[in-house]
Write a protein that holds these residues in place. Structure first.
Motif, PDB file in Angstrom:
ATOM      1  N   ALA A   1       0.801  -1.221   0.000  1.00 20.37           N
ATOM      2  CA  ALA A   1       0.000   0.000   0.000  1.00 20.37           C
ATOM      3  C   ALA A   1       0.837   1.276   0.000  1.00 20.37           C
ATOM      4  N   LEU A   2       1.970   1.243   0.686  1.00 17.06           N
ATOM      5  CA  LEU A   2       2.795   2.449   0.784  1.00 17.06           C
ATOM      6  C   LEU A   2       4.079   2.354  -0.024  1.00 17.06           C
ATOM      7  N   LEU A   3       4.245   1.231  -0.723  1.00 17.04           N
ATOM      8  CA  LEU A   3       5.421   0.983  -1.563  1.00 17.04           C
ATOM      9  C   LEU A   3       6.725   1.045  -0.767  1.00 17.04           C
ATOM     10  N   LEU A   4       6.673   0.520   0.445  1.00 18.69           N
ATOM     11  CA  LEU A   4       7.877   0.461   1.263  1.00 18.69           C
ATOM     12  C   LEU A   4       8.686  -0.782   0.918  1.00 18.69           C
ATOM     13  N   ARG A   5       9.980  -0.679   1.124  1.00 12.69           N
ATOM     14  CA  ARG A   5      10.820  -1.871   1.001  1.00 12.69           C
ATOM     15  C   ARG A   5      10.561  -2.763   2.201  1.00 12.69           C
ATOM     16  N   ARG A   6      10.873  -4.021   2.057  1.00 12.65           N
ATOM     17  CA  ARG A   6      10.640  -4.994   3.123  1.00 12.65           C
ATOM     18  C   ARG A   6      11.314  -4.563   4.424  1.00 12.65           C
ATOM     19  N   THR A   7      12.534  -4.057   4.330  1.00 18.06           N
ATOM     20  CA  THR A   7      13.263  -3.638   5.533  1.00 18.06           C
ATOM     21  C   THR A   7      12.590  -2.443   6.199  1.00 18.06           C
ATOM     22  N   GLN A   8      12.020  -1.558   5.410  1.00 16.69           N
ATOM     23  CA  GLN A   8      11.339  -0.394   5.969  1.00 16.69           C
ATOM     24  C   GLN A   8      10.036  -0.809   6.661  1.00 16.69           C
ATOM     25  N   ALA A   9       9.283  -1.700   6.035  1.00 13.38           N
ATOM     26  CA  ALA A   9       8.044  -2.190   6.642  1.00 13.38           C
ATOM     27  C   ALA A   9       8.355  -2.899   7.962  1.00 13.38           C
ATOM     28  N   LYS A  10       9.407  -3.683   7.962  1.00 11.56           N
ATOM     29  CA  LYS A  10       9.823  -4.384   9.181  1.00 11.56           C
ATOM     30  C   LYS A  10      10.213  -3.375  10.260  1.00 11.56           C
ATOM     31  N   ALA A  11      10.905  -2.310   9.887  1.00 14.47           N
ATOM     32  CA  ALA A  11      11.316  -1.283  10.845  1.00 14.47           C
ATOM     33  C   ALA A  11      10.106  -0.588  11.462  1.00 14.47           C
ATOM     34  N   VAL A  12       9.083  -0.322  10.671  1.00 10.65           N
ATOM     35  CA  VAL A  12       7.865   0.309  11.176  1.00 10.65           C
ATOM     36  C   VAL A  12       7.215  -0.596  12.219  1.00 10.65           C
ATOM     37  N   ILE A  13       7.104  -1.873  11.906  1.00  7.44           N
ATOM     38  CA  ILE A  13       6.447  -2.813  12.824  1.00  7.44           C
ATOM     39  C   ILE A  13       7.271  -2.998  14.098  1.00  7.44           C
ATOM     40  N   GLU A  14       8.568  -3.117  13.959  1.00  9.60           N
ATOM     41  CA  GLU A  14       9.422  -3.267  15.144  1.00  9.60           C
ATOM     42  C   GLU A  14       9.329  -2.041  16.042  1.00  9.60           C
ATOM     43  N   TYR A  15       9.352  -0.864  15.453  1.00 15.57           N
ATOM     44  CA  TYR A  15       9.242   0.374  16.225  1.00 15.57           C
ATOM     45  C   TYR A  15       7.876   0.443  16.924  1.00 15.57           C
ATOM     46  N   ARG A  16       6.838   0.091  16.202  1.00 15.30           N
ATOM     47  CA  ARG A  16       5.478   0.100  16.747  1.00 15.30           C
ATOM     48  C   ARG A  16       5.354  -0.870  17.920  1.00 15.30           C
ATOM     49  N   ASN A  17       5.944  -2.060  17.771  1.00 15.36           N
ATOM     50  CA  ASN A  17       5.895  -3.051  18.842  1.00 15.36           C
ATOM     51  C   ASN A  17       6.681  -2.602  20.068  1.00 15.36           C
ATOM     52  N   LYS A  18       7.770  -1.920  19.849  1.00 13.76           N
ATOM     53  CA  LYS A  18       8.632  -1.502  20.951  1.00 13.76           C
ATOM     54  C   LYS A  18       8.105  -0.265  21.684  1.00 13.76           C
ATOM     55  N   TYR A  19       7.593   0.727  20.928  1.00 14.66           N
ATOM     56  CA  TYR A  19       7.214   2.014  21.518  1.00 14.66           C
ATOM     57  C   TYR A  19       5.712   2.279  21.558  1.00 14.66           C
ATOM     58  N   GLY A  20       4.925   1.397  20.993  1.00 12.91           N
ATOM     59  CA  GLY A  20       3.476   1.597  20.992  1.00 12.91           C
ATOM     60  C   GLY A  20       2.980   2.226  19.703  1.00 12.91           C
ATOM     61  N   ASP A  21       1.689   2.440  19.669  1.00 16.04           N
ATOM     62  CA  ASP A  21       1.034   2.953  18.466  1.00 16.04           C
ATOM     63  C   ASP A  21       1.529   4.346  18.091  1.00 16.04           C
ATOM     64  N   PHE A  22       1.526   4.586  16.791  1.00 20.66           N
ATOM     65  CA  PHE A  22       1.835   5.914  16.263  1.00 20.66           C
ATOM     66  C   PHE A  22       0.618   6.802  16.467  1.00 20.66           C
ATOM     67  N   LYS A  23       0.852   8.043  16.810  1.00 20.40           N
ATOM     68  CA  LYS A  23      -0.245   8.993  17.035  1.00 20.40           C
ATOM     69  C   LYS A  23      -0.404   9.975  15.879  1.00 20.40           C
ATOM     70  N   SER A  24       0.692  10.234  15.164  1.00 23.87           N
ATOM     71  CA  SER A  24       0.650  11.202  14.063  1.00 23.87           C
ATOM     72  C   SER A  24       1.722  10.840  13.032  1.00 23.87           C
ATOM     73  N   ILE A  25       1.663  11.518  11.924  1.00 20.34           N
ATOM     74  CA  ILE A  25       2.636  11.283  10.859  1.00 20.34           C
ATOM     75  C   ILE A  25       4.049  11.606  11.340  1.00 20.34           C
ATOM     76  N   ASP A  26       4.174  12.566  12.232  1.00 19.58           N
ATOM     77  CA  ASP A  26       5.495  12.936  12.742  1.00 19.58           C
ATOM     78  C   ASP A  26       6.130  11.825  13.570  1.00 19.58           C
ATOM     79  N   ASP A  27       5.319  10.971  14.181  1.00 23.79           N
ATOM     80  CA  ASP A  27       5.865   9.832  14.925  1.00 23.79           C
ATOM     81  C   ASP A  27       6.642   8.897  14.001  1.00 23.79           C
ATOM     82  N   LEU A  28       6.234   8.809  12.752  1.00 26.54           N
ATOM     83  CA  LEU A  28       6.916   7.927  11.799  1.00 26.54           C
ATOM     84  C   LEU A  28       8.308   8.443  11.438  1.00 26.54           C
ATOM     85  N   ARG A  29       8.527   9.702  11.676  1.00 24.84           N
ATOM     86  CA  ARG A  29       9.836  10.310  11.411  1.00 24.84           C
ATOM     87  C   ARG A  29      10.917   9.665  12.299  1.00 24.84           C
ATOM     88  N   LYS A  30      10.510   9.121  13.435  1.00 20.83           N
ATOM     89  CA  LYS A  30      11.436   8.538  14.404  1.00 20.83           C
ATOM     90  C   LYS A  30      11.870   7.111  14.049  1.00 20.83           C
TER      91      LYS A  30
END
Length: 92
Positions: free
Chosen positions: A45-74
């Motif tokens: 859906a977002l045309l991310l590479r596999r490593t980027q998608a994995k990074a999003v999920i790992e970050y989400r699992n470690k720090y909790g849900d994203f609240k805004s688009i700026d959270d994804l910057r981290k």
């Protein structure tokens, strides 16, 4: 269709193609629930590479849900410009 035996002139085949394109156009992509999406959904859906998608999920699992688009910057290794260009499709 021609491989299956369809016959017709170039004009007729162009008319069929025009009809199919007008009446069976692809649906616009739907929203992506960033806090629930699986890696394969983020890739498609977002045309991310596999490593980027994995990074999003790992970050989400470690720090909790994203609240805004700026959270994804981290998220380390995430192409934020790619995310920003698709922000209208991302739901939290």
């Amino acid at each position: 269709m021609m491989k299956l035996g369809a016959q017709g002139s170039d004009e007729e085949l162009e008319a069929v193609l025009g009809y199919l394109s007008a009446h069976f156009a692809p649906e616009p992509p739907g929203p992506v629930y960033i806090n629930k999406a699986r890696a394969v959904d983020l890739e498609a859906a977002l045309l991310l590479r596999r490593t980027q998608a994995k990074a999003v999920i790992e970050y989400r699992n470690k720090y909790g849900d994203f609240k805004s688009i700026d959270d994804l910057r981290k998220v380390p290794g995430l192409d934020f410009q790619k995310i920003q260009s698709k922000k209208s499709r991302i739901l939290f």
